[in-house]
Design a protein around this motif. Structure first.
Motif, mmCIF file in Angstrom:
data_model
loop_
_atom_site.group_PDB
_atom_site.id
_atom_site.type_symbol
_atom_site.label_atom_id
_atom_site.label_comp_id
_atom_site.label_asym_id
_atom_site.label_seq_id
_atom_site.Cartn_x
_atom_site.Cartn_y
_atom_site.Cartn_z
ATOM 1 N N LEU A 165 54.479 1.837 15.421
ATOM 2 C CA LEU A 165 53.048 1.577 15.285
ATOM 3 C C LEU A 165 52.673 1.051 13.911
ATOM 4 C CD1 LEU A 165 51.614 4.661 17.200
ATOM 5 C CD2 LEU A 165 51.740 2.286 17.978
ATOM 6 N N ASP A 166 53.656 0.970 12.985
ATOM 7 C CA ASP A 166 53.364 0.402 11.670
ATOM 8 C C ASP A 166 53.128 -1.100 11.744
ATOM 9 O OD1 ASP A 166 53.567 2.837 10.458
ATOM 10 O OD2 ASP A 166 55.665 2.600 9.897
ATOM 11 N N GLU A 167 53.588 -1.747 12.821
ATOM 12 C CA GLU A 167 53.448 -3.184 12.961
ATOM 13 C C GLU A 167 52.787 -3.517 14.292
ATOM 14 O OE1 GLU A 167 57.284 -4.916 12.544
ATOM 15 O OE2 GLU A 167 57.417 -4.504 10.396
ATOM 16 N N VAL A 168 52.080 -4.642 14.313
ATOM 17 C CA VAL A 168 51.472 -5.105 15.557
ATOM 18 C C VAL A 168 52.491 -5.988 16.259
ATOM 19 C CG1 VAL A 168 49.526 -6.324 16.600
ATOM 20 C CG2 VAL A 168 49.197 -5.005 14.511
ATOM 21 N N SER A 169 53.288 -5.374 17.128
ATOM 22 C CA SER A 169 54.365 -6.078 17.809
ATOM 23 C C SER A 169 54.556 -5.465 19.191
ATOM 24 C CB SER A 169 55.660 -5.978 16.997
ATOM 25 O OG SER A 169 56.732 -6.597 17.664
ATOM 26 N N SER A 170 55.015 -6.276 20.127
ATOM 27 C CA SER A 170 55.229 -5.760 21.483
ATOM 28 C C SER A 170 56.510 -4.944 21.588
ATOM 29 C CB SER A 170 55.294 -6.926 22.482
ATOM 30 O OG SER A 170 54.071 -7.611 22.538
ATOM 31 N N PHE A 171 57.468 -5.208 20.713
ATOM 32 C CA PHE A 171 58.752 -4.529 20.759
ATOM 33 C C PHE A 171 59.012 -3.844 19.422
ATOM 34 C CE2 PHE A 171 59.607 -8.718 23.096
ATOM 35 C CZ PHE A 171 58.981 -8.273 24.244
ATOM 36 N N ALA A 172 59.936 -2.911 19.396
ATOM 37 C CA ALA A 172 60.225 -2.140 18.183
ATOM 38 C C ALA A 172 61.273 -2.820 17.305
ATOM 39 C CB ALA A 172 60.706 -0.741 18.557
ATOM 40 N N PHE A 173 61.586 -4.097 17.581
ATOM 41 C CA PHE A 173 62.659 -4.775 16.858
ATOM 42 C C PHE A 173 62.228 -5.309 15.493
ATOM 43 C CE2 PHE A 173 63.993 -5.826 21.395
ATOM 44 C CZ PHE A 173 64.876 -4.765 21.457
ATOM 45 N N GLY A 174 60.932 -5.369 15.219
ATOM 46 C CA GLY A 174 60.488 -6.006 13.985
ATOM 47 C C GLY A 174 60.556 -7.516 14.120
ATOM 48 N N ASN A 175 60.740 -8.192 12.993
ATOM 49 C CA ASN A 175 60.790 -9.655 13.010
ATOM 50 C C ASN A 175 62.042 -10.156 13.736
ATOM 51 O OD1 ASN A 175 58.434 -9.780 11.574
ATOM 52 N ND2 ASN A 175 59.417 -10.097 9.601
ATOM 53 N N LEU A 181 53.513 -11.739 13.970
ATOM 54 C CA LEU A 181 52.719 -10.546 13.717
ATOM 55 C C LEU A 181 51.242 -10.897 13.588
ATOM 56 C CD1 LEU A 181 54.994 -8.677 11.147
ATOM 57 C CD2 LEU A 181 54.886 -8.391 13.621
ATOM 58 N N HIS A 182 50.959 -12.054 12.960
ATOM 59 C CA HIS A 182 49.568 -12.495 12.845
ATOM 60 C C HIS A 182 48.982 -12.788 14.222
ATOM 61 C CE1 HIS A 182 49.853 -12.576 8.551
ATOM 62 N NE2 HIS A 182 50.740 -13.539 8.528
ATOM 63 N N ILE A 183 49.787 -13.380 15.086
ATOM 64 C CA ILE A 183 49.320 -13.693 16.443
ATOM 65 C C ILE A 183 48.993 -12.404 17.184
ATOM 66 C CG2 ILE A 183 50.016 -14.633 18.681
ATOM 67 C CD1 ILE A 183 51.636 -16.742 17.187
ATOM 68 N N GLY A 184 49.902 -11.424 17.128
ATOM 69 C CA GLY A 184 49.661 -10.151 17.791
ATOM 70 C C GLY A 184 48.436 -9.442 17.248
ATOM 71 N N ASN A 185 48.257 -9.508 15.931
ATOM 72 C CA ASN A 185 47.102 -8.871 15.304
ATOM 73 C C ASN A 185 45.803 -9.521 15.775
ATOM 74 O OD1 ASN A 185 45.999 -6.954 13.421
ATOM 75 N ND2 ASN A 185 45.588 -8.651 12.058
ATOM 76 N N TRP A 186 45.782 -10.852 15.860
ATOM 77 C CA TRP A 186 44.572 -11.561 16.301
ATOM 78 C C TRP A 186 44.266 -11.231 17.763
ATOM 79 C CZ3 TRP A 186 42.793 -14.778 20.024
ATOM 80 C CH2 TRP A 186 41.580 -15.435 19.783
ATOM 81 N N LEU A 187 45.276 -11.232 18.597
ATOM 82 C CA LEU A 187 45.067 -10.918 20.014
ATOM 83 C C LEU A 187 44.484 -9.510 20.178
ATOM 84 C CD1 LEU A 187 48.359 -12.378 21.540
ATOM 85 C CD2 LEU A 187 46.053 -13.297 21.855
ATOM 86 N N THR A 188 44.996 -8.572 19.377
ATOM 87 C CA THR A 188 44.498 -7.200 19.448
ATOM 88 C C THR A 188 43.045 -7.115 18.991
ATOM 89 O OG1 THR A 188 46.726 -6.335 19.065
ATOM 90 C CG2 THR A 188 44.891 -4.842 18.660
ATOM 91 N N GLN A 189 42.746 -7.755 17.858
ATOM 92 C CA GLN A 189 41.396 -7.697 17.308
ATOM 93 C C GLN A 189 40.377 -8.381 18.214
ATOM 94 O OE1 GLN A 189 41.745 -9.397 13.397
ATOM 95 N NE2 GLN A 189 42.611 -7.549 12.499
ATOM 96 N N ALA A 192 56.863 -11.900 20.413
ATOM 97 C CA ALA A 192 57.945 -11.579 19.479
ATOM 98 C C ALA A 192 58.170 -12.803 18.609
ATOM 99 C CB ALA A 192 59.228 -11.202 20.228
ATOM 100 N N GLY A 193 58.875 -12.595 17.517
ATOM 101 C CA GLY A 193 59.195 -13.736 16.659
ATOM 102 C C GLY A 193 59.184 -13.372 15.199
ATOM 103 N N SER A 194 58.902 -14.379 14.372
ATOM 104 C CA SER A 194 58.977 -14.228 12.920
ATOM 105 C C SER A 194 57.690 -13.596 12.385
ATOM 106 C CB SER A 194 59.207 -15.591 12.282
ATOM 107 O OG SER A 194 58.091 -16.431 12.519
ATOM 108 N N CYS A 195 57.516 -13.677 11.060
ATOM 109 C CA CYS A 195 56.339 -13.078 10.422
ATOM 110 C C CYS A 195 55.042 -13.579 11.039
ATOM 111 C CB CYS A 195 56.333 -13.401 8.927
ATOM 112 S SG CYS A 195 57.789 -12.851 8.043
ATOM 113 N N PHE A 196 54.986 -14.873 11.381
ATOM 114 C CA PHE A 196 53.762 -15.446 11.919
ATOM 115 C C PHE A 196 53.412 -14.815 13.261
ATOM 116 C CE2 PHE A 196 51.083 -18.815 13.779
ATOM 117 C CZ PHE A 196 50.187 -18.987 12.732
#
Length: 571
Positions: free
Chosen positions: A74-84, A54-62, A48-52
């Protein structure tokens, strides 16, 4: 007898020359950045966290890590539905605050669309909810999912992003200032909060305890976002506000990791902000400030000594979309009666700037992100407004001057002089993948022989409302020119495979609009016919995962496009 110095000469990682200056940043990795514990791809990870973050989550997924991804958003690569989540308080409050405290000022009802908007979860349902009960039910699901994700996680990565936040009278933190995305700003309800070191540390400590109560064995990885502030709501220059913010967060992260075996720091901030080789501000050792660097600093000092003032920074809190921020900041006070109107996504924000550079005034530009049009984040109306954007309050704010301008031209009966340029219905980075999914579901036997009739049926099934917006503008009497997307898919290895499908989609869109009596400018085809070396026109942006920006062009492309369009508009 001389005592030995407390610096171990065998440890290269503690000396700047061997650990930093000798590393070719970007080509080589820094050595011996040893974490307190290892994280293997099979370990369950949440973040979880700021905009950055999301990049971490995306890299881990890829990269095939066992990353816990929210199934509610599912619009964002995040563990929680809270957004940033920009501050520890923003996440902590979901664990410790009552439903009444969270809801008192954080739900906005918009009469125009008859929708309820959640100011605490603005990116979870950007089109709002039909009822308050539906909104509150989603919050319950989001918190239940959060606890479940943490319970099955071996590690939790938390990225600290900001110390500036907006809070209400109950101390509830908002991800952005109410009124920027949804709702209305009321200074009686909301105020700026700049968290200090003690507050950040205290909130992080309590958050740590709350998560440990869910999962006693979980381990923390703290990191600080290297992304600078988009804007500051303080009276400081954004450069100074950003430096203070990152310093506080880095200090908290460092202190919090001390003496804890289950908390490790990862240096995202340092890896991005460390001086690069050939940085004019430093000598070759990337530590000693150069004469040019000193001069650069002192030129600013001299301006201060001479009493020169710089313009105030804009005190607007915005999301991570720079093009949207630029569009909002644009002065629209003189737009009424402007004969050139632009309606589109980020491409049109860039095109509007090119027209301005060429001395051509225009109204509008970017209204919504491409996903806003492609994912139907709008509702059609029966009046002159034609539609109401639902992506955000910002998009509705950007749409209104356009409506006002077009209405003024209609009242003055100047529609025959009015040009409306748009790319609604293109958005190929979204719509082409939707087309492929539609073909797989509706016409799987034709995937290897896609024809014009397939595109026409798809437009009728999935793009009718988008095309209705354009057609209603034509019915008002304006001259309409639909403009294709860029051709740069074909220039990059990562996207070459999709290029033929992209071009075929744009060809089909051209055919349909011509059948409906709407002019179409096939920019991608014309560019390919005229330009033999496309790369100088391409975007130079590279994303954090190393992939290039093949969606957009660079400034030179939009300048080329504006230059091609001007003679047509004046003919």
């Amino acid at each position: 007898m001389a005592l030995a110095l407390p610096y171990d000469s065998s440890r290269d990682e503690i000396f700047w020359r061997t650990a930093v200056a000798n590393i070719r940043t970007g080509l080589e990795n820094f050595n011996m950045l040893t974490p307190k514990f290892n994280i293997e791809p099979h370990h369950r990870i949440s973040s979880a966290g700021s905009c950055f973050a999301l990049h971490i989550g995306n890299w881990l997924t890829q990269n095939n890590y066992s990353y816990n991804r929210s199934q509610l958003n599912l619009d964002e690569v995040s563990s929680f539905a809270f957004g940033n989540i920009y501050t520890p308080r923003s996440l902590l409050q979901w664990f410790v605050c009552s439903d009444e405290e969270l809801s008192q000022h954080s739900v906005h009802f918009e009469a125009q669309s008859s929708r309820y908007y959640d100011l605490l979860l603005p990116r979870a349902a950007e089109t709002g909810y039909q009822s308050l009960d539906e909104l509150l039910a989603f919050r319950t699901l989001a918190m239940e999912e959060t606890r479940a994700q943490l319970a099955q996680s071996e590690s939790f990565i938390f990225t600290l992003g900001l110390i500036e936040a907006w809070i209400d009278c109950n101390g509830i933190c908002y991800p952005s200032c109410p009124g920027v995305k949804f709702g209305e700003y009321d200074p009686e309800k909301y105020q700026l909060k700049v968290f200090n070191y003690q507050e950040i540390f205290s909130d992080l400590s309590e958050l740590f305890q709350q998560i440990k109560a869910v999962n006693p064995d979980i381990r923390f990885v703290l990191t600080v976002s290297p992304v600078p502030l988009t804007a500051t709501a303080t009276d400081d220059h954004v450069l100074v506000a950003n430096g203070y913010s990152k310093s506080v967060l880095r200090a908290v992260a460092g202190a919090f990791c001390q003496g804890r075996d289950d908390v490790s720091y990862f240096p995202s901030f340092e890896l991005i902000t460390t001086p690069l080789p050939e940085d004019f501000r430093y000598l070759e050792n990337r530590r000693t400030v150069s004469e040019k660097g000193v001069g650069y600093v002192m030129r600013h000092w001299a301006e201060l000594l001479n009493g020169k003032q710089t313009p105030e920074a804009s005190h607007i809190e915005a999301a991570c979309d720079d093009e949207m921020l630029d569009a909002i900041k644009k002065d629209t006070s003189s737009d009424l009666g402007t004969l050139l109107t632009l309606i589109g996504d980020s491409h049109f924000g860039k095109l509007a700037k090119s027209f301005e550079r060429l001395g051509q005034s225009c109204c509008g530009g970017m209204v919504m992100n491409g996903s806003g049009f492609a994912q139907h984040k709008f509702t059609l109306t029966r009046d002159a407004d034609i539609m109401v954007p639902l992506e955000s309050a910002e998009s509705r704010r950007l749409w209104q001057p356009i409506v006002n301008n077009l209405d003024s031209l209609c009242k003055a009966q100047r529609q025959s002089e009015s040009w409306v340029l748009t790319n609604i219905g293109l958005q190929t980075h979204q719509t082409v993948s939707t087309f492929v999914q539609w073909m797989k579901a509706e016409r799987p036997d034709r995937l290897n022989q896609i024809g014009m009739e397939d595109y026409v049926e798809f437009f009728d099934a999935k793009m009718r409302d988008q095309m209705t917006i354009v057609f209603r503008l034509k019915e008002q009497g304006h001259r309409i020119l639909v403009i294709s997307d860029t051709p740069f898919w074909q220039c990059f290895d990562e996207s070459k495979g999709m290029a033929p499908l992209m071009m075929a989609y744009m060809d089909a869109m051209e055919y349909v609009w011509q059948q409906m009596g709407v002019e179409f400018f096939h920019a991608a085809r014309i560019f390919n016919e005229e330009i033999s070396d496309p790369m100088p026109y391409a975007s130079t942006l590279v994303y954090s995962d190393g992939s290039p920006d093949y969606f957009h062009g660079g400034d030179s492309y939009y300048d080329w496009l504006a230059g091609k369009l001007l003679p047509l508009l004046k003919a």
